[in-house]
Design a protein around this motif. Sequence first.
Motif, short mmCIF file in Angstrom:
data_model
loop_
_atom_site.label_atom_id
_atom_site.label_comp_id
_atom_site.label_asym_id
_atom_site.label_seq_id
_atom_site.Cartn_x
_atom_site.Cartn_y
_atom_site.Cartn_z
N GLU A 272 0.91 -1.23 0.08
CA GLU A 272 -0.03 -0.20 -0.07
C GLU A 272 0.93 1.24 0.16
OE1 GLU A 272 -3.92 1.36 -0.13
OE2 GLU A 272 -3.47 -0.75 0.36
N ARG B 73 -2.56 -10.71 -6.05
CA ARG B 73 -3.63 -10.24 -5.54
C ARG B 73 -3.36 -9.27 -4.73
NH1 ARG B 73 -5.60 -14.76 -3.36
NH2 ARG B 73 -6.79 -15.33 -5.20
N THR B 74 -2.66 -9.17 -3.76
CA THR B 74 -2.37 -7.93 -2.94
C THR B 74 -1.92 -6.73 -3.61
OG1 THR B 74 -1.49 -9.52 -1.13
CG2 THR B 74 -0.73 -7.31 -1.04
N GLU C 105 -5.31 -5.59 -5.64
CA GLU C 105 -6.20 -4.99 -4.67
C GLU C 105 -5.94 -3.55 -4.28
OE1 GLU C 105 -8.05 -9.06 -3.04
OE2 GLU C 105 -6.59 -7.72 -1.70
N ARG D 100 -7.76 -0.02 -4.87
CA ARG D 100 -8.25 0.89 -4.04
C ARG D 100 -7.49 2.40 -4.33
NH1 ARG D 100 -7.21 -3.41 -0.73
NH2 ARG D 100 -5.00 -2.86 -0.21
N ALA E 183 -9.20 -8.43 -9.13
CA ALA E 183 -9.29 -7.57 -8.37
C ALA E 183 -9.14 -6.10 -9.24
CB ALA E 183 -7.89 -7.46 -7.40
#
Length: 330
Positions: A65, A98-99, A102, A106, A142
């Motif tokens: 993130e 996937r991380t 996603e 976001r 995602a």
Amino acid sequence: MQGLVTVFGGSGFIGSQIVRALAKQGRRIRVAVRRPWQAYRLRLLGDVGQIEIVQANVRVPASVERALAGAEACVNAVGVLFEAGRQGFQSVHVMGARTIAEAAARNGLARLVQLSAIGADPDSPAKYARTKALGESAAREAFPGTVILRPSIVFGPDDHFFNRFASLAVMSPALPLIGGGHPRFQPVFVGDVARAVAQALTLPQGEAAAFELGGPTVYTFRELMELILKEIGRRRLLVPVPWPLAQAMGAAGDLAAAVYSIVPFLPPPITSDQVALLRSDNVVAPGAPGLGALGVEPTAVEPIVPTYLYRYRKGGQYADLTLEAAGLSG
């Protein structure tokens, strides 16, 4: 200077060339790697302040993130050739993909490019190929506009194919021909893969696509071993290895991989999963869009491999001069 692109796995063999290609394109780049101290030289690939190095691990969502904050696009070039400790196929290829996807969704990124592999198939007998396919699906689920790039074996100065077998030829009187030397490959130059990634980032936003990346020529395993031996000037026996014996060699490699996860000194020469991969040809599927669809002219193997395989010749880069001085050339 164009918007910020985060490159996960940017310190690797392929990832570092992606960073170089994006820098030439005039983009700002954030290189997200597990060990930032091993990637400091990447800053030299661009102008002052153009390339930033940050710590991130695809197994740690919070670090992913942070690496994507403020970015307009990202590239997932993270992958493992064999499992070692926590760096497993499932955790890196599937959960990591996937991380990233996603987090990209976001953060409102415009584009995600994911490096996969030719042969990615959820029904493959090889875990590597199965998890690459599952990673593609996880990313698309995602982030629906994910662009997938599937290269064949990638060659270049730090590759894991030509260098591996050339090194083996220096130490061993014979080279193994897995599966009798019949499996086929379509080697693609690492610089072409990097340019394809850079071009994929320019595709219209929201347009999902998949490209299979191969070079201009298809070779058998035997032909590639012969090419290596010719280039390094060494005569070695080419010994056909039937599949049962190859599987036994792979099992021994699995033990070496287990040791490597504890003491990362020498990677295994081959694993049982890699033997399973070799049972299928590694070539671009008929009709699949490839380098040409991205405006990249494929580079042949023959002009490139001499620029780095010379180190395995007797006499290294000066082998030809040594022979000439001894009156043995020509």
